[in-house]
Design a protein around this motif. Structure first.
Motif, PDB file in Angstrom:
ATOM      1  N   UNK A  54      -8.253  -0.397   5.780  1.00  0.00           N
ATOM      2  CA  UNK A  54      -8.576   0.124   4.447  1.00  0.00           C
ATOM      3  C   UNK A  54      -7.727  -0.523   3.354  1.00  0.00           C
ATOM      4  N   UNK A  99       3.640   8.526  15.848  1.00  0.00           N
ATOM      5  CA  UNK A  99       2.241   8.957  15.956  1.00  0.00           C
ATOM      6  C   UNK A  99       2.150  10.412  16.434  1.00  0.00           C
ATOM      7  N   UNK A 120       2.219  12.535  13.548  1.00  0.00           N
ATOM      8  CA  UNK A 120       1.415  12.078  12.407  1.00  0.00           C
ATOM      9  C   UNK A 120       0.244  13.029  12.212  1.00  0.00           C
ATOM     10  N   UNK A 170      -4.261   3.243   9.148  1.00  0.00           N
ATOM     11  CA  UNK A 170      -3.903   4.263   8.162  1.00  0.00           C
ATOM     12  C   UNK A 170      -4.311   5.661   8.643  1.00  0.00           C
ATOM     13  N   UNK A 205      -4.594   6.802  11.836  1.00  0.00           N
ATOM     14  CA  UNK A 205      -3.964   7.320  13.064  1.00  0.00           C
ATOM     15  C   UNK A 205      -2.440   7.168  13.059  1.00  0.00           C
ATOM     16  N   UNK A 206      -1.898   6.325  12.166  1.00  0.00           N
ATOM     17  CA  UNK A 206      -0.462   6.073  12.158  1.00  0.00           C
ATOM     18  C   UNK A 206      -0.023   5.022  13.167  1.00  0.00           C
ATOM     19  N   UNK A 207      -0.991   4.500  13.927  1.00  0.00           N
ATOM     20  CA  UNK A 207      -0.650   3.586  15.017  1.00  0.00           C
ATOM     21  C   UNK A 207      -0.495   2.140  14.532  1.00  0.00           C
ATOM     22  N   UNK A 234      -5.293   8.941  -1.374  1.00  0.00           N
ATOM     23  CA  UNK A 234      -6.182   7.904  -1.880  1.00  0.00           C
ATOM     24  C   UNK A 234      -5.488   6.559  -1.834  1.00  0.00           C
ATOM     25  N   UNK A 235      -6.277   5.475  -1.775  1.00  0.00           N
ATOM     26  CA  UNK A 235      -5.717   4.126  -1.889  1.00  0.00           C
ATOM     27  C   UNK A 235      -5.159   3.895  -3.306  1.00  0.00           C
ATOM     28  N   UNK A 295      -3.807  11.188   7.086  1.00  0.00           N
ATOM     29  CA  UNK A 295      -3.393  10.712   5.777  1.00  0.00           C
ATOM     30  C   UNK A 295      -4.574  10.858   4.836  1.00  0.00           C
ATOM     31  N   UNK A 308       0.807  -1.222   0.000  1.00  0.00           N
ATOM     32  CA  UNK A 308       0.000   0.000   0.000  1.00  0.00           C
ATOM     33  C   UNK A 308       0.844   1.278   0.000  1.00  0.00           C
ATOM     34  N   UNK A 309       0.433   2.233  -0.833  1.00  0.00           N
ATOM     35  CA  UNK A 309       1.235   3.443  -1.049  1.00  0.00           C
ATOM     36  C   UNK A 309       1.212   4.388   0.148  1.00  0.00           C
ATOM     37  N   UNK A 310       0.257   4.191   1.063  1.00  0.00           N
ATOM     38  CA  UNK A 310       0.137   5.097   2.211  1.00  0.00           C
ATOM     39  C   UNK A 310       0.866   4.581   3.446  1.00  0.00           C
ATOM     40  N   UNK A 311       1.441   3.382   3.318  1.00  0.00           N
ATOM     41  CA  UNK A 311       2.103   2.729   4.445  1.00  0.00           C
ATOM     42  C   UNK A 311       3.600   2.696   4.159  1.00  0.00           C
ATOM     43  N   UNK A 351       3.670   9.722   0.763  1.00  0.00           N
ATOM     44  CA  UNK A 351       2.562   8.794   1.001  1.00  0.00           C
ATOM     45  C   UNK A 351       1.478   8.939  -0.078  1.00  0.00           C
ATOM     46  N   UNK A 352       1.066   7.794  -0.627  1.00  0.00           N
ATOM     47  CA  UNK A 352       0.059   7.818  -1.674  1.00  0.00           C
ATOM     48  C   UNK A 352       0.609   7.784  -3.084  1.00  0.00           C
TER      49      UNK A 352
END
Lengths: 164, 164
Positions: A91, B15, B18, A154, A156-158, B24-25, B21, A38-41, B51-52
């Motif tokens: 997500x 966090x 943070x 995704x 909260x960053x936790x 988009x997925x 975010x 995943x691009x957001x992680x 990110x993303x």
């Protein structure tokens, strides 16, 4: 200029401040992180990894595929890691994947039905537990004393632990 | 406190700063990066990803495994990516891997010989070209117009293109 050229431009800027890399090929923290594409992680920032700390494996879903097991086996046998951190995330694009429907669509589009698995998962926590269980069951992973499963949130960053 | 607990401590600090975010997925740059698990190679910083931006796949060697093809297929079919960037690297742990010798050792240690492939590679550039060729040959990857291969130089930080 396409997207890959953009990334090469970023690399040219990265080199300007690159101050060499003295880290060993052997990960200092002896950890493998198995997570999603995943691009957001970004596992490096989320877990505060510095260069040389840990092996990072990523595939669609962060699943315990044969390829992940191959990679963990090589990481442990050849490069001395002993801990495994499984990190799935909220997500995730795999949460609504229906294997048979996806294979039907691929066969309709290409004429070829994938012979490989295309598992999705409905329950994130259950899939983390399943992924850990599959790693624990593999005869090819020598060190199984420290395999732990987590969900990355995704929003909260936790990173929170999932226990069976 | 083990190494995984250290990383969870890092996450607690992550966090604090943070700021949510909103990405988009669907990766904004429509790129998949396929690269190695190596601890000294952080594709996010090396390629300046935010990110993303992109899906990132990582396995031992950055090879075009079935699992990488599964992941790229899902990335393109379900999440709209169209470009693939293969990035292998200098000083890779796979460069001196002898498949039969490794399987012999695993069989001697565990009693079980892996049925899956354990390819190493002797020539880095040739293996990048081979990896690109395997992706181009897959019937399951819809978008093949922008697949490019690279070597990351661990000592310089530079990502240089490999052309066939």
């Amino acid at each position: 200029m396409g997207a890959i050229d953009d990334l090469l431009g970023n690399n040219a800027r990265f080199i300007e401040s690159f101050d060499g890399n003295s880290a060993s090929v052997v990960p200092a923290k002896k950890v493998v992180v198995l997570t999603c594409m995943d691009s957001r992680l970004d596992p490096v920032s989320v877990l505060g990894l510095t260069p040389g700390d840990a092996h990072v494996l990523r595939n669609a879903g962060g699943i315990a595929s044969d390829d992940a097991i191959r990679s963990i086996m090589l990481s442990q046998r050849r490069l001395g890691t002993t801990s495994i951190m499984v990190v799935h995330h909220t997500n995730c694009g795999m949460l609504d994947l229906d294997e048979q429907r996806e294979k039907d669509a691929i066969e309709a589009d290409t004429g070829i039905r994938p012979s490989f698995a295309l598992e999705g998962f409905a329950d994130l926590e259950a899939d983390v537990i399943q992924t850990v269980a599959r790693l624990e069951a593999s005869p090819f992973i020598p060190h199984k004393g420290d395999i732990r499963g987590f969900v990355y949130e995704v929003d909260t960053g936790r990173v929170r632990e999932v226990t069976g």
